[in-house]
Scaffold this motif. Structure first.
Motif, PDB file in Angstrom:
ATOM      1  N   SER A  57       0.823  -1.222   0.000  1.00 31.69           N
ATOM      2  CA  SER A  57       0.000   0.000   0.000  1.00 31.69           C
ATOM      3  C   SER A  57       0.853   1.265   0.000  1.00 31.69           C
ATOM      4  N   LEU A  58       1.945   1.265   0.759  1.00 36.30           N
ATOM      5  CA  LEU A  58       2.800   2.462   0.774  1.00 36.30           C
ATOM      6  C   LEU A  58       3.408   2.704  -0.606  1.00 36.30           C
ATOM      7  N   THR A  59       3.796   1.633  -1.273  1.00 37.19           N
ATOM      8  CA  THR A  59       4.399   1.787  -2.596  1.00 37.19           C
ATOM      9  C   THR A  59       3.346   2.156  -3.645  1.00 37.19           C
ATOM     10  N   PHE A  60       2.213   1.432  -3.619  1.00 37.90           N
ATOM     11  CA  PHE A  60       1.220   1.611  -4.686  1.00 37.90           C
ATOM     12  C   PHE A  60       0.363   2.870  -4.493  1.00 37.90           C
ATOM     13  N   TYR A  61       0.036   3.179  -3.244  1.00 38.26           N
ATOM     14  CA  TYR A  61      -0.890   4.302  -3.020  1.00 38.26           C
ATOM     15  C   TYR A  61      -0.207   5.571  -2.523  1.00 38.26           C
ATOM     16  N   VAL A  62       0.768   5.448  -1.602  1.00 41.02           N
ATOM     17  CA  VAL A  62       1.387   6.667  -1.059  1.00 41.02           C
ATOM     18  C   VAL A  62       2.413   7.196  -2.061  1.00 41.02           C
ATOM     19  N   ALA A  63       3.431   6.392  -2.370  1.00 33.87           N
ATOM     20  CA  ALA A  63       4.340   6.805  -3.447  1.00 33.87           C
ATOM     21  C   ALA A  63       3.548   6.851  -4.757  1.00 33.87           C
ATOM     22  N   GLY A  64       2.548   5.982  -4.868  1.00 31.39           N
ATOM     23  CA  GLY A  64       1.581   6.086  -5.961  1.00 31.39           C
ATOM     24  C   GLY A  64       2.008   5.461  -7.275  1.00 31.39           C
ATOM     25  N   ILE A  65       2.730   4.339  -7.210  1.00 32.75           N
ATOM     26  CA  ILE A  65       3.121   3.651  -8.452  1.00 32.75           C
ATOM     27  C   ILE A  65       2.173   2.474  -8.632  1.00 32.75           C
ATOM     28  N   GLN A  66       1.268   2.583  -9.590  1.00 30.62           N
ATOM     29  CA  GLN A  66       0.252   1.546  -9.757  1.00 30.62           C
ATOM     30  C   GLN A  66       0.402   0.852 -11.100  1.00 30.62           C
ATOM     31  N   LEU A  67       0.405  -0.481 -11.054  1.00 26.18           N
ATOM     32  CA  LEU A  67       0.438  -1.266 -12.280  1.00 26.18           C
ATOM     33  C   LEU A  67      -1.008  -1.544 -12.670  1.00 26.18           C
ATOM     34  N   LEU A  68      -1.386  -1.177 -13.863  1.00 26.22           N
ATOM     35  CA  LEU A  68      -2.774  -1.390 -14.275  1.00 26.22           C
ATOM     36  C   LEU A  68      -2.931  -2.645 -15.113  1.00 26.22           C
ATOM     37  N   SER A  69      -1.884  -3.059 -15.816  1.00 22.96           N
ATOM     38  CA  SER A  69      -1.986  -4.289 -16.600  1.00 22.96           C
ATOM     39  C   SER A  69      -0.608  -4.825 -16.941  1.00 22.96           C
ATOM     40  N   ALA A  70      -0.566  -6.135 -17.117  1.00 22.50           N
ATOM     41  CA  ALA A  70       0.558  -6.830 -17.750  1.00 22.50           C
ATOM     42  C   ALA A  70       1.946  -6.373 -17.283  1.00 22.50           C
ATOM     43  N   GLY A  71       2.183  -6.453 -15.977  1.00 20.15           N
ATOM     44  CA  GLY A  71       3.511  -6.125 -15.455  1.00 20.15           C
ATOM     45  C   GLY A  71       3.822  -4.646 -15.493  1.00 20.15           C
ATOM     46  N   GLY A  72       2.803  -3.830 -15.793  1.00 19.23           N
ATOM     47  CA  GLY A  72       3.012  -2.392 -15.822  1.00 19.23           C
ATOM     48  C   GLY A  72       3.094  -1.830 -17.236  1.00 19.23           C
ATOM     49  N   LYS A  73       2.610  -2.593 -18.208  1.00 18.09           N
ATOM     50  CA  LYS A  73       2.560  -2.065 -19.573  1.00 18.09           C
ATOM     51  C   LYS A  73       1.672  -0.820 -19.588  1.00 18.09           C
ATOM     52  N   ALA A  74       0.630  -0.882 -18.754  1.00 18.88           N
ATOM     53  CA  ALA A  74      -0.150   0.332 -18.469  1.00 18.88           C
ATOM     54  C   ALA A  74       0.003   0.605 -16.977  1.00 18.88           C
ATOM     55  N   TRP A  75       0.219   1.869 -16.656  1.00 13.68           N
ATOM     56  CA  TRP A  75       0.492   2.213 -15.269  1.00 13.68           C
ATOM     57  C   TRP A  75      -0.193   3.519 -14.916  1.00 13.68           C
ATOM     58  N   ARG A  76      -0.210   3.813 -13.615  1.00 13.50           N
ATOM     59  CA  ARG A  76      -0.689   5.109 -13.154  1.00 13.50           C
ATOM     60  C   ARG A  76       0.279   5.589 -12.074  1.00 13.50           C
ATOM     61  N   ILE A  77       0.658   6.854 -12.162  1.00 13.34           N
ATOM     62  CA  ILE A  77       1.447   7.471 -11.093  1.00 13.34           C
ATOM     63  C   ILE A  77       0.489   8.421 -10.375  1.00 13.34           C
ATOM     64  N   ALA A  78       0.223   8.124  -9.100  1.00 17.23           N
ATOM     65  CA  ALA A  78      -0.792   8.890  -8.359  1.00 17.23           C
ATOM     66  C   ALA A  78      -0.369   9.048  -6.899  1.00 17.23           C
TER      67      ALA A  78
END
Ligand SMILES: *[C@@H]1O[C@H](CO)[C@@H](O)[C@H](O)[C@H]1NC(C)=O
Ligand SMILES: *[C@@H]1O[C@H](CO)[C@@H](O)[C@H](O)[C@H]1NC(C)=O
Ligand SMILES: *[C@@H]1O[C@H](CO)[C@@H](O)[C@H](O)[C@H]1NC(C)=O
Ligand SMILES: *[C@@H]1O[C@H](CO)[C@@H](O)[C@H](O)[C@H]1NC(C)=O
Ligand SMILES: *[C@@H]1O[C@H](CO)[C@@H](O)[C@H](O)[C@H]1NC(C)=O
Ligand SMILES: *[C@@H]1O[C@H](CO)[C@@H](O)[C@H](O)[C@H]1NC(C)=O
Ligand SMILES: *[C@@H]1O[C@H](CO)[C@@H](O)[C@H](O)[C@H]1NC(C)=O
Ligand SMILES: *[C@@H]1O[C@H](CO)[C@@H](O)[C@H](O)[C@H]1NC(C)=O
Ligand SMILES: *[C@@H]1O[C@H](CO)[C@@H](O)[C@H](O)[C@H]1NC(C)=O
Ligand SMILES: *[C@@H]1O[C@H](CO)[C@@H](O)[C@H](O)[C@H]1NC(C)=O
Ligand SMILES: *[C@@H]1O[C@H](CO)[C@@H](O)[C@H](O)[C@H]1NC(C)=O
Ligand SMILES: *[C@@H]1O[C@H](CO)[C@@H](O)[C@H](O)[C@H]1NC(C)=O
Length: 673
Positions: A554-575
């Motif tokens: 959660s700290l990595t994906f939501y606080v730092a905000g690096i989200q993998l949306l598909s396929a190992g991060g082929k699509a991603w979101r920085i939030a």
């Protein structure tokens, strides 16, 4: 300072320099470990403290015992070097405990449903090295007590432990993490690294799973026994490493636990092979005619759990999401569809699945049109649709979509209590569970953001001074389900609540003196007692349980905000969502490359986000809400993709999202005008 920062230039070059914030890593830099201090001592033991070094001289005479502290939870095989014995009939016994509560010169803490585990005795006939057999390694302990009985004398020159977790990693590179996290709250930094280490402690040599020799045979009638045997000699998976539920116990594969552990592994060590070995072991015992998957891996007896069955399927879709490796998913796809059909067969004319077998994470009342189980089913179907599309197997998709929509509408019609602002467990109760409400948000079973906000608020209202309770498990605090509650607060965009729960609950789990200050416990009571409602035997509770590591991802994906949306991060979101933090810096690697984001908030309302995503990918940048009018500038550091400027006309505008940003190294700055 960690010793490896000063050892050899080679080590510095190979990973210490490559892994930022390595000083927080709890994994030892050598597999040979010695105690760091004396916890307490009874009887005649001279120079007990010298065993904190590799060449000591502690003399135990007559009935005497010293408990040693390793300073953190460790695991492995103990060896004693004996300098001298007064005669050839001397004994030293060894007992182990994760918690200070069960330090004893009579027994270890417990791996069975009742009693305490026996002392490991060494019969010393002469000086020399005495090592425990490999099936008598101990899977998790911070305290090790050496006991001398009878009369006579024994000189011990060292008491060492060969650290056995992460068997497939190099002996001197156990801290070779692919991920890191840092922020300006030291407690959260320690929580992130303790989560990473907990998952490493749960990653074992699969030949040394728990043999479960006492399953169903030891019950409360033997609760005073201090001689319960334990054997870590059962081969639980193929391969050379496996991700299990807990270091001390069960040392078995449980798919539910993996739903929290796996994202934490991805954010820290990216140890995918252990995840694959564990998932494969579950498919290996699938019932090929019904599609039913096991509650837990071998040697756990065949049992139907509606939720753990689905968690195995989530294991496969998570694997694809975090690795981008479609071949692995394809190798299990026909088994996957068979297993999903098994679950779909329990959907009745309400549109909801009717749970007819209660096993879950040891909550009570798992049955009927249960909200948690139906949320997990809804989530699994949607993950399956994404995977089917990636595999070009679109035949089942339309029917799965229709089924999922029906689950969503029926659950909201039958199980949403509008006046309470939460879901009920099933139609026959007023109980509003932590698991089902969190999972409803995580799975997007909710219809709108006001439901999400309401659930987040109501869950936070229930916190005790020790964390978030799970009323569906009597007086339990479940660090497993609280991991989903954390995600719920982030999805409700209440970062204050999410960070507040981490500090409260995971801070307690680290800092309380009964804990290990390094790994996270399986469960405890709402009053802070180390009693976990489903168990009669408090000494049995695991203090290193992968399902308790929710904050790491959660700290990595939501606080730092690096989200993998598909396929190992082929699509991603920085939030990035920093709450009251002023800096958050994280990075990790997947099969397709390296991702990082560092956000720094300036005191004047401006901020800067530096992020990196692999070339050939693309994503969305969700820029935090601006506290003033100003200008946002997005620039690609290598100048390949130009610069984008956005004017923010008034305070509290946003958050502003920029879509279709190509992978690369980017800098986002915001300055108030
Ligand atoms: C020493 O004795 C005390 C009191 O009985 C006990 O709590 C403690 O566990 C003992 N420690 C050792 C190392 O035997
Ligand atoms: C010490 O413990 C060992 C192992 O249980 C036992 O065989 C031995 O008889 C004990 N010695 C005395 C003097 O009690
Ligand atoms: C550390 O891990 C990387 C891959 O993540 C690997 O290439 C490297 O060899 C490892 N270093 C050591 C010392 O094991
Ligand atoms: C363990 O202790 C129980 C009672 O405390 C006794 O009945 C049993 O025989 C003992 N077992 C062993 C292996 O010593
Ligand atoms: C594990 O060891 C115990 C005690 O020796 C034995 O009874 C059991 O059969 C062993 N199990 C396996 C799977 O080797
Ligand atoms: C419905 O939920 C309540 C509360 O959890 C539980 O006691 C009851 O057993 C559940 N019903 C079924 C059919 O499982
Ligand atoms: C679920 O199925 C069981 C077994 O068939 C049945 O007894 C029960 O009434 C069903 N529950 C609901 C809520 O339909
Ligand atoms: C699915 O179809 C697309 C478009 O035809 C193709 O590019 C892709 O390789 C296919 N994927 C698989 C797993 O067959
Ligand atoms: C949640 O579900 C709704 C449909 O009910 C859909 O419109 C929305 O895109 C979904 N959200 C996410 C994040 O998948
Ligand atoms: C966020 O959660 C906290 C409780 O931790 C609460 O006090 C606050 O009101 C919540 N904020 C919003 C916007 O709901
Ligand atoms: C807990 O561990 C941290 C390192 O992670 C250390 O700095 C701190 O002193 C330890 N606290 C106690 C009470 O031992
Ligand atoms: C954020 O707030 C919490 C709780 O109010 C506090 O403990 C923490 O120190 C604050 N962190 C920072 C970086 O200000």
């Amino acid at each position: 300072m960690k010793p490896f920062l000063t050892v050899s230039a080679l080590n510095l070059f190979s990973f210490a320099s490559a892994v930022p914030y390595a000083e927080y890593i709890l994994a030892p830099d050598s597999r040979t470990l010695f105690p760091v201090s004396v916890h307490n001592s009874n009887g005649s033991v001279s120079n007990a403290e010298t065993l904190t070094s590799p060449s000591g001289s502690a003399v135990f005479e007559d009935d005497a015992a010293t408990a040693y502290d390793f300073g953190k939870n460790i695991a492995g095989v103990v060896s004693l070097n004996i300098g001298s014995v007064s005669d050839s009939n001397q004994y030293i016994g060894v007992t182990f405990s994760e918690s200070s509560l069960w330090v004893s010169n009579k027994s270890s803490d417990a791996t069975a449903d009742a009693g305490k585990d026996e002392t490991l005795w060494f019969h010393l006939t002469a000086p020399g090295k005495y090592s425990a057999p490999r099936d008598k390694e101990r899977g998790g302990f911070r305290y090790m007590t050496l006991v001398h009985n009878g009369t006579g004398k024994v000189e011990i020159t060292s008491a060492e432990v060969h650290f056995t977790p992460m068997p497939h990693w190099k002996d001197d590179a156990l801290g070779n993490y692919t991920g890191y996290f840092h922020c300006d709250d030291e407690l959260l930094n320690r929580v992130w690294y303790a989560g990473a280490y907990t998952n490493q402690m749960c990653t074992i040599d699969p030949q040394h799973g728990n043999a479960l020799v006492h399953l169903g045979t030891i019950n409360s009638s033997v609760s005073d026994a201090t001689n319960v045997t334990w054997y870590y000699n059962y081969t639980i998976t193929n391969g050379s490493s496996a991700l299990t539920d807990g270091a001390k116990r069960d040392r078995l594969v449980w798919a539910g636990d993996m739903a929290i552990a796996v994202p934490g592994v991805v954010a820290s060590t990216n140890d995918v092979i252990s995840i694959e070995n564990s998932l494969n072991s579950l498919f290996a015992v699938q019932n090929r005619s019904t599609g039913q998957l096991p509650y837990a891996g071998r040697p756990f007896p065949s049992t139907l759990s509606f939720t753990y069955h689905l968690y195995t399927l989530i294991g496969v879709t998570d694997h694809y999401l975090y690795t981008g490796n479609l071949d692995y998913a394809a190798s299990h796809w026909s088994e996957w569809k068979l297993a999903l059909n098994f679950s779909l067969g329990f959907i009745d004319d309400t549109g909801l699945m009717n749970v007819t077998s209660p096993p879950d994470w040891l909550r009570f009342g798992m049955g009927g049109h249960n909200i948690e189980a139906n949320s997990i089913l809804y989530y699994t179907i949607n993950q399956g649709i994404a995977l089917a599309e990636a595999l070009n197997d679109t035949e089942p998709v339309a029917s799965w979509q229709a089924t999922a929509e029906k689950i969503k509408s029926a659950a909201n019609e039958l199980l949403w209590n509008d006046s309470a602002g939460m879901y009920i467990d099933n139609e026959t109760t007023t109980l509003m569970p932590q698991d089902g409400n969190s999972w409803a948000v995580v799975s997007n079973l909710t219809l709108n953001s006001s439901q999400i906000e309401s659930i987040s608020t109501k869950l936070a209202d229930r916190w005790t001074p020790y964390g978030a309770p799970a009323p569906e498990a009597a007086d339990a605090i479940s660090p497993f389900i609280s991991g989903f509650e954390l995600q719920t607060h982030f999805l409700a965009e209440n970062v204050t609540a999410a960070l507040g729960l981490m500090r409260l609950q995971w801070g307690f789990m680290l800092d309380d003196p009964r804990m290990t200050n390094s790994t996270f416990i399986e469960g405890y009571s709402t009053t802070g007692e180390l009693h976990y409602a489903p168990y009669l035997n408090d000494a049995r509770i695991s203090h290193a349980h992968g399902w308790a590591t929710g904050p790491t991802s959660s700290l990595t994906f939501y606080v730092a905000g690096i989200q993998l949306l598909s396929a190992g991060g082929k699509a991603w979101r920085i939030a990035p969502s920093l709450g009251n933090l002023t800096v958050a810096d994280a990075g990790f690697s997947t099969g397709i490359g390296f991702f990082s984001a560092k956000t720094q908030m300036a005191s004047n309302g401006g901020f800067q986000i530096d992020f990196e995503t692999p070339e050939g990918t693309s994503g969305e940048v969700k820029i935090p809400r601006a506290s003033c009018a100003g200008n946002i500038v997005l620039e690609e550091c290598n100048g390949n993709h130009g610069t984008l400027e956005i004017e923010v006309t008034h305070a509290n505008a946003g958050p502003i999202s920029v879509a279709d940003v190509p992978g690369g190294k980017w800098k986002v700055t915001f300055d108030c005008v």
